[in-house]
Design an enzyme around this catalytic site. Structure first.
Site, short mmCIF file in Angstrom:
data_model
loop_
_atom_site.label_atom_id
_atom_site.label_comp_id
_atom_site.label_asym_id
_atom_site.label_seq_id
_atom_site.Cartn_x
_atom_site.Cartn_y
_atom_site.Cartn_z
N ASP A 339 82.85 54.97 66.97
CA ASP A 339 83.63 53.74 66.98
C ASP A 339 84.83 53.91 67.92
OD1 ASP A 339 84.33 51.18 66.28
OD2 ASP A 339 85.09 51.69 64.29
N GLU A 342 86.01 52.28 73.38
CA GLU A 342 86.11 51.45 74.59
C GLU A 342 86.91 52.12 75.72
OE1 GLU A 342 84.91 49.44 71.18
OE2 GLU A 342 86.89 50.32 71.46
N ASP A 413 83.66 43.75 65.32
CA ASP A 413 84.41 43.22 64.18
C ASP A 413 84.28 41.70 64.10
OD1 ASP A 413 85.16 45.79 63.68
OD2 ASP A 413 87.14 45.61 64.59
#
Length: 732
Positions: A339, A342, A413
């Site tokens: 997770d 990015e 999300d």
């Protein structure tokens, strides 16, 4: 078309070194600093003549067909919580592939650039006559064809653009897979249902949830732990109070043939007393700032440094952290969720890393931003952990072209609302179109609490998509399937059970994606299977699973009837629930209840399903299968079934697989080996064969299995033949 057997690799980072974003040390007597070349940019304009429909460029929360852009589509990986809908802003991942389609041609444009990229799309008017005046007495009439103008703009790099010529959709998918990599073949458990929450409280909580699935008769395969399972947000560790015996927990799950997935983010807590941080610091494995110091940003642990996955040495070191002797408390049944890659930096510009941060080899972050998560070497670590024998499962939030080689991604999300359920369909279809086939959205929405009807409809939709995970934030109410009353529990149970019945079909589709580049969500969209039908070009609320199943999830509240487009005027579609047959080339109004979702089997296809009670995917090895043959107008049908051990690389290294081909023609159903080199031996029992669309009632049916006596069946229905308990050992 340019092709590459392995891409991206370290050679990609050598592409423009010394020209764009190069970093050179000062040679004067002043303290050591870094000289950054001035910002650069590149761009190209393309005119796609004859095309009026283009797709791709994930990830955006928008319709499948790209829109005219008053503002361009942005490709820049960002951590965007509860993202805006129908937006062209960048989300968690980027695939710079644009696909154009018209009835006689499909082509793709792949813009290989990992820096911030903008794409403008402008559609011209449709066919029209234009009058050209050459003088007062002479004029000329000319027909102008439609076209789509596309402008690519990237912040840095060089122009590296590949046009994929198709000409049909399947060939285009194969060409792109040859260029960027084929979809990884996941272990079967990864296609089952995943139960997740930020966060389960402790080991007792995990075991209680696991027992709840058994108690309520709901199959599942994987339970997940979010960041709270660690010791103070230090990855590769366990909370000593809440998870004091992680090995025992994993062994207890493994006894039930279930797995545990834990989160592992790329930021490392700055802690001089933590050995892993010290190893990374002393080994030079962190990204630097423009002054040459270790870059620091803020994320879940607080003050954090970020691993530099562009460095081969860092990737090697990081993959070694997953070894059983180094990752204390881990076992071979532990898998990983990447997770925040990015990368997410809470106090950074746009909540990400500054563009002038410095990577291995002197690269500025701006040059490879969208590749940061791509290079995270988790998959290599899990493969190495098993000695190269076991297929890993890794979920990543960030992605780039080629990420399909490593595992699954999800849409991040999202929010518990009908609008987010509805937008998840075109988002997943766009991902699948761009080669990211193993994709899904958090069931029920990550944030906010879903109403019961929404939760049921989301389970039903997600059960018909590749990656199937329920997940929610820790501030939300608990959301296990049995907490909403028996009616809701029963509907969710049915959706998950039907998913498990279809797992052999899903697994066969992933085999095709792994070997031929065909996406399991071969909707992409209906026009992929029906490329000449204009009315399919903008449909993104229904799709094909492979070439055999058409599904139309219910995405509106209180719906009692849905409109389903059945394409193909020469097609026959069979309702999988009632076996009713419908001719294609029409829109069907179909009644629905809370327990039903429109699913149709295409005439001309053969599908294998598992029969019986499931607790997890391991049960498939002992359960019988049923075969449904759906005849087309010519009375023929065909399909495949792929089997192996469901978990290892023996299918690749030892040719230990079984690929069967089913063909129905002239009243005979043949089952033959489709892959002569396969050596996998199985004891699968064929419990029943159902033939849909029989035009004349047969007086009898004879089953011939080599080495066994003939079996005869009588008293058959007019248009449906159903044979029970007929064949043992599908290899024969």
């Amino acid at each position: 078309m340019k092709q590459s057997g392995s891409w991206p690799n370290d050679n990609f980072l050598q592409l423009c070194r010394g020209r764009y974003g190069a970093i050179l040390p000062h040679t004067c007597a002043t303290p050591l600093k870094y000289q950054i070349f001035r910002p650069s940019s590149i761009g190209a304009d393309l005119c796609l003549h004859g095309f009026r429909n283009v797709y791709g460029l994930p990830e955006h929360s928008d319709d499948l067909r790209l829109r005219d852009t008053s503002e361009p589509y942005r490709l820049y990986n960002l951590d965007v919580f509860a993202y805006d809908l129908h937006s062209r802003l960048g989300l968690y991942g980027s695939v710079p592939l644009l696909v154009a389609h018209k009835p006689d041609r499909t082509l793709g444009v792949f813009w290989l650039n990992a820096s911030e990229t903008f794409v403008n799309v402008q559609y011209s008017p449709t066919d029209r006559q234009v009058t050209l005046y050459f003088s007062k007495t002479f004029e000329f009439m000319m027909k102008v064809r439609p076209r789509t103008d596309v402008r690519w703009m990237s912040e840095s790099g060089v122009i590296d653009c590949t046009v994929l010529l198709g000409p049909n959709p399947q060939q285009l998918f194969s060409q792109f897979a040859q260029l960027t990599g084929f979809q990884a073949l996941p272990p079967l458990f990864a296609l089952g249902y995943h139960q997740s929450r930020w966060n389960y409280d402790d080991e007792a909580d995990v075991e209680a949830v696991d027992a709840g699935f058994n108690h309520h008769g709901i199959p599942y395969d994987v339970i997940w732990l979010d960041i709270e399972h660690t010791d103070g947000k230090r990855y590769f560790t366990w909370d000593p109070v809440c998870f004091p015996e992680p090995t025992r927990l994993q062994r207890r799950l493994e006894q039930k043939k279930r797995k545990l997935v834990v989160i592992n983010d790329p930021h490392i807590k700055v802690d001089p007393d933590w050995s892993l941080y010290c190893e990374a610091r002393d080994g030079g494995h962190f990204v630097k700032d423009r002054e040459g110091q270790i870059y620091r940003g803020t994320c879940w642990p607080g003050d954090s440094s970020y691993l530099d996955f562009s460095s081969p040495e860092t990737r090697s070191w990081y993959s070694g952290c997953f070894s059983l002797d180094k990752y204390k408390g881990s076992t071979s049944s532990l898998h990983v969720w990447n997770d925040m890659n990015e990368p997410s930096v809470f106090n950074g510009p746009e909540q990400t890393m500054p563009k002038d941060a410095v990577h291995s080899g002197g690269w500025e972050h701006r040059d490879l931003h969208n590749l940061y998560g791509f290079y995270q070497a988790t998959v290599e670590g899990l493969i190495t952990r098993s000695g190269g024998s076991e297929r890993p499962f890794v979920l990543s939030r960030s992605f780039f072209a080629g990420s399909q080689k490593f595992g699954a991604i999800w849409t991040g999300d999202n929010v518990a609302s009908w609008e987010y359920l509805k937008i998840s369909l075109p988002m997943l279809l766009s991902l699948s179109l761009a080669g990211i086939a193993f994709c899904g959205a958090d069931v029920g929405g990550f944030f906010q609490d879903p109403e019961p009807e929404l939760l049921v409809r989301w389970y039903q939709a997600a059960a018909l998509q590749p990656f199937f995970r329920g997940h929610s934030a820790k501030m939300m109410k608990r959301r296990e399937p049995w907490l909403f009353g028996e009616e809701v529990t029963a509907a969710i149970r049915t959706a998950i059970q039907q998913r498990y019945c279809l797992l052999l079909y899903w697994y066969t589709l992933f085999h095709q994606a792994h070997t031929a580049g065909l996406p399991p969500l071969r909707l992409v969209p209906l026009w992929v299977e029906f490329p000449r039908e204009h009315n399919t070009f903008t449909v993104d609320h229904q799709y094909m699973i492979g070439g055999a199943l058409l599904v139309c999830p219910v995405t509106e509240p209180g719906v009692q009837e849905v409109e389903v487009l059945l394409p193909g005027s020469g097609e026959i579609w069979y309702n999988v629930h009632s076996a009713a047959a419908y001719r294609g080339g029409r829109t069907l109004s179909l009644p629905v209840t809370l327990n039903t979702v429109p699913v149709f089997q295409r005439g001309g296809s053969v599908i294998c399903r598992s029969e019986g009670h499931f607790s997890c995917t391991a049960d498939l090895q002992r359960l019988p299968i049923s075969i449904t043959v759906a005849l087309n107008n010519q009375g023929v049908a065909a399909g495949e079934l792929y089997l192996d051990d469901f978990h290892s690389f023996r299918y690749r290294d030892a040719k230990s697989f079984c690929l069967r081909r089913f063909d129905m023609r002239s009243g005979w159903l043949f089952c033959r080996a489709a892959g002569g080199e396969g050596t996998f031996d199985c004891d699968t029992v064929v419990q029943s064969v159902t033939v849909l669309g029989v035009k004349t009632k047969p007086s009898a049916v004879t089953v011939h299995v080599p080495g066994e006596e003939l079996q005869h069946y009588h008293n058959l229905y007019y248009n449906i033949i159903n044979l029970k308990n007929i064949v043992k050992n599908s290899n024969r």
